[in-house]
Structures are given as C-alpha cells and as structure tokens.
Design a protein around this motif. Structure first.
Motif, PDB file in Angstrom:
ATOM      1  N   CYS A 148      41.879  42.759  31.643  1.00  0.00           N
ATOM      2  CA  CYS A 148      42.747  43.698  32.197  1.00  0.00           C
ATOM      3  C   CYS A 148      43.501  44.428  30.900  1.00  0.00           C
ATOM      4  CB  CYS A 148      43.525  43.324  33.161  1.00  0.00           C
ATOM      5  SG  CYS A 148      44.441  44.526  33.983  1.00  0.00           S
ATOM      6  N   LEU A 157      47.716  38.499  39.551  1.00  0.00           N
ATOM      7  CA  LEU A 157      46.326  38.971  39.986  1.00  0.00           C
ATOM      8  C   LEU A 157      46.281  39.124  41.495  1.00  0.00           C
ATOM      9  CD1 LEU A 157      44.482  36.301  37.589  1.00  0.00           C
ATOM     10  CD2 LEU A 157      44.687  39.150  37.103  1.00  0.00           C
ATOM     11  N   TYR A 158      45.272  40.137  42.024  1.00  0.00           N
ATOM     12  CA  TYR A 158      44.888  40.395  43.516  1.00  0.00           C
ATOM     13  C   TYR A 158      43.966  39.259  43.590  1.00  0.00           C
ATOM     14  CZ  TYR A 158      47.807  44.374  43.367  1.00  0.00           C
ATOM     15  OH  TYR A 158      48.927  45.328  43.223  1.00  0.00           O
ATOM     16  N   LYS A 176      35.470  36.308  43.551  1.00  0.00           N
ATOM     17  CA  LYS A 176      36.799  36.742  44.135  1.00  0.00           C
ATOM     18  C   LYS A 176      37.495  36.133  43.082  1.00  0.00           C
ATOM     19  CE  LYS A 176      36.651  38.159  48.577  1.00  0.00           C
ATOM     20  NZ  LYS A 176      37.523  37.967  50.155  1.00  0.00           N
ATOM     21  N   ILE A 177      38.696  36.548  42.558  1.00  0.00           N
ATOM     22  CA  ILE A 177      39.494  35.958  41.819  1.00  0.00           C
ATOM     23  C   ILE A 177      40.054  34.635  42.157  1.00  0.00           C
ATOM     24  CG2 ILE A 177      41.661  36.220  40.264  1.00  0.00           C
ATOM     25  CD1 ILE A 177      41.010  39.373  40.397  1.00  0.00           C
ATOM     26  N   VAL A 207      36.094  40.186  40.893  1.00  0.00           N
ATOM     27  CA  VAL A 207      36.491  40.441  39.412  1.00  0.00           C
ATOM     28  C   VAL A 207      36.294  41.798  39.171  1.00  0.00           C
ATOM     29  CG1 VAL A 207      36.102  39.854  37.038  1.00  0.00           C
ATOM     30  CG2 VAL A 207      36.261  37.884  38.548  1.00  0.00           C
ATOM     31  N   ARG A 234      40.951  32.743  35.379  1.00  0.00           N
ATOM     32  CA  ARG A 234      41.826  33.749  35.805  1.00  0.00           C
ATOM     33  C   ARG A 234      42.575  34.419  34.525  1.00  0.00           C
ATOM     34  NH1 ARG A 234      44.900  31.378  40.979  1.00  0.00           N
ATOM     35  NH2 ARG A 234      42.874  30.731  42.368  1.00  0.00           N
ATOM     36  N   GLU A 243      35.975  44.332  40.925  1.00  0.00           N
ATOM     37  CA  GLU A 243      36.563  45.164  41.794  1.00  0.00           C
ATOM     38  C   GLU A 243      37.925  45.407  41.205  1.00  0.00           C
ATOM     39  OE1 GLU A 243      38.003  45.505  46.471  1.00  0.00           O
ATOM     40  OE2 GLU A 243      37.261  43.784  45.522  1.00  0.00           O
ATOM     41  N   TYR A 244      38.703  44.326  40.770  1.00  0.00           N
ATOM     42  CA  TYR A 244      39.908  44.345  40.200  1.00  0.00           C
ATOM     43  C   TYR A 244      39.961  44.902  38.845  1.00  0.00           C
ATOM     44  CZ  TYR A 244      44.325  42.453  38.142  1.00  0.00           C
ATOM     45  OH  TYR A 244      45.370  42.494  37.632  1.00  0.00           O
ATOM     46  N   PHE A 288      39.636  48.751  39.528  1.00  0.00           N
ATOM     47  CA  PHE A 288      40.929  49.290  40.045  1.00  0.00           C
ATOM     48  C   PHE A 288      41.863  49.595  38.863  1.00  0.00           C
ATOM     49  CE2 PHE A 288      45.358  48.028  41.552  1.00  0.00           C
ATOM     50  CZ  PHE A 288      45.527  49.158  42.273  1.00  0.00           C
ATOM     51  N   ASN A 289      42.202  48.547  37.928  1.00  0.00           N
ATOM     52  CA  ASN A 289      43.016  49.115  37.119  1.00  0.00           C
ATOM     53  C   ASN A 289      42.433  50.142  36.109  1.00  0.00           C
ATOM     54  OD1 ASN A 289      45.389  46.885  36.634  1.00  0.00           O
ATOM     55  ND2 ASN A 289      43.681  45.819  37.572  1.00  0.00           N
ATOM     56  N   MET A 325      40.574  39.974  45.622  1.00  0.00           N
ATOM     57  CA  MET A 325      39.567  41.251  44.930  1.00  0.00           C
ATOM     58  C   MET A 325      38.463  40.287  44.116  1.00  0.00           C
ATOM     59  SD  MET A 325      42.248  44.001  43.881  1.00  0.00           S
ATOM     60  CE  MET A 325      40.954  45.387  43.660  1.00  0.00           C
TER      61      MET A 325
END
Length: 298
Positions: free
Chosen positions: A142, A86-87, A126-127, A92, A135, A94-95, A98-99, A90
C-alpha cells in the motif's frame, strides 16, 4: 536531498518530545532511526508524513515544506505506521485497489506491487486470513502503490518470525537501492543487516548520527581473559586504551578497549610480565546494541 530536518522541536503541553533536532537524508539511502520507547521516534515520523505539525523548526521532504506543501509531501511519501491499520474483511487485491483510487493508479501498477512484495500467492485471500508477515507485506504494498521517492517505515518488522524477518528485510533492501528508506526499529540485528546509516535519538535529542560502516570500523572491542589468579582491576586499567574492566566471576575479566586494534597481544604480554597463566583469551567486538545501550542509558 530527500529529507531535510532543521532545528525541529515538538511540545505536548509542557513535555518536549523533540528538542532542536536536525538531520538530512539523501537518495538512495536506508537510514535506521533508533531510540528507546518514548524517545520521540514516532513523533518525528508523524511530522515527516504531515500527520502532526512540529512546534518549531523547518522540514522538507522531496524539497516540499511539510507545512506549506502538505499535499505534495503526501503524494511523494509512502508510510507504514507501527500498527499497520488494515481492513481485515477486504481481499488483498480489493484493499489495494481501494487505496489506488486515491492516487488514481492503474490496475497494472497494483499487479506490479503485488509481485514486488511477494503477495502473489496470497492475493486471493482476505487480509484477515493472512499471517502477520503477509499483513506487513500488504502494508508495504500500500505504501509503494504510488511509487513514492521516500518510504517511511515505523517498526516494520515487529512481531515477525525469523523467516518473515528475512523476507521483509530483503524486500526493504531491494527498495532501498532506488529510494530513500527511513525506518525505526528495536531490532539491532536488522539495522546492521539493512541500513547504510544510523541515527540514534534519546529523550528527544540526537545522540549519534553515523554511517554504519564508520561505526563498524571505529567500534570498541572487549577481550575476555581468564587468569589462574585474581588480579586487581586497577592493574588491568593500566593497559593501553582501556575503557572498562569487569570481573563477572572467578578469575575471568572482561576488558573493553577504545580501539578496533586487536589488543589480545597486550593482554598476553601483561600476563607474562606478571607471571600469570592465561586459561582462556577471546575477543568480541562491541555490537550496535551495546553502543545503543551506552548512549541511551543515561
């Protein structure tokens, strides 16, 4: 058929990680893929998700050949790898956004997945601020973004506390009502709680492939009995359907029978016929864990 594996082998140099493996998984079904470390579980999952190629054999996922139609397989499979990369910097949402761009998924679908995986109260963080359990939820979210028909989960409950285990377990069970879930784990209790079927692999070969219900119906049992006098193991071995006799200490004996029938009456009759007094007599069913140890210990 959601997953079809026929005669698959994988070589790393001279080492054979998988040896002529075959199995099929239908939909909807939750299948536990079990085995000790180094048995070939992660190798099989990487092949199913097209990360690596098999040395020989044929594999289809959602009717797509993993070698000839790799892109189609990737579009129809959701994958949560063991390490769940995971990034952390970033957010949640946002991540996931992105995917989602990879699959050209709408914002509405992102919101649906956040709600489905129980991420709503943490979605603004944020993650890197999330617990291990959340997580894992992000990783599952995802994997579910593109609404795949098959979900492949490599050790999805590793490192979770008891409360997190229950949450993730319930989430996987919900997903498994409409999709194919193929998961690996070392936690036998989770398999018994979630899975419809178990495939056990050892040293690259399948040593068991059964419905969980079949295992529970046909499993062995162990009767723990304490006499008032020492008895030779050989005499207890004469009881019907006896598999093993263990004398852990004193006058206590653990007798394992190759049947699900309650054998305590036979032990009671044995004591009566031999003028022995029974100080305790208990029954315990063999667990999936004990079967796993037996099949993978050699």
């Amino acid at each position: 058929m959601s997953i079809e594996v026929i005669g698959v082998s994988k070589l790393y140099g001279n080492q054979k990680a998988l040896n002529n493996i075959s199995f099929k998984v239908s939909k909807p079904e939750i299948v536990g893929f079990l085995g000790p470390n180094g048995a070939g579980k992660s190798t099989m999952m990487k092949i199913l998700t097209t990360y690596i190629n098999a040395s020989s054999g044929n594999i289809k996922v959602n009717s797509f050949d993993v070698t000839k139609n790799a892109k189609s397989v990737q579009k129809s499979v959701g994958y949560l790898p063991e390490n769940n990369p995971l990034y952390l910097d970033m957010f949640v949402k946002e991540y996931l956004a992105f995917n989602a761009q990879v699959y050209k998924i709408s914002k509405e679908r992102i919101i649906e997945v956040i709600e489905l995986t129980g991420l709503t109260p943490e979605s603004h963080k944020k993650i890197g601020q999330l617990s291990k359990g959340y997580r894992q939820r992000v990783g599952l979210a995802c994997a579910l973004l593109h609404d795949p028909e098959v979900l492949i989960l490599d050790e999805p409950t590793t490192g979770l506390d008891p409360n997190q285990l229950v949450d993730i377990r319930n989430l996987i069970k919900t997903i498994g009502k409409t999709k194919t879930v193929f998961l690996s784990t070392h936690i036998m209790q989770e398999v018994e709680a979630m899975c419809d079927r178990v495939i056990i692999i050892n040293k690259g070969e399948i040593v068991a492939d059964k419905k969980l219900m079949e295992l529970q119906e046909g499993k062995e049992q162990t009767v723990i009995v304490e006499f008032d006098f020492r008895v030779e193991d050989a005499f207890l071995m004469k009881l019907p359907k006896v598999k093993t006799v263990i004398n852990p200490h004193g006058f206590i004996y653990e007798i394992t029978f190759k049947t699900s029938e309650d054998m305590r009456s036979y032990v009671f009759d044995f004591a009566h016929d031999n003028q022995l007094k029974i100080l305790q007599l208990n029954q315990k069913n063999a667990s999936l864990e004990s079967m796993f140890r037996e099949l993978t210990s050699h």
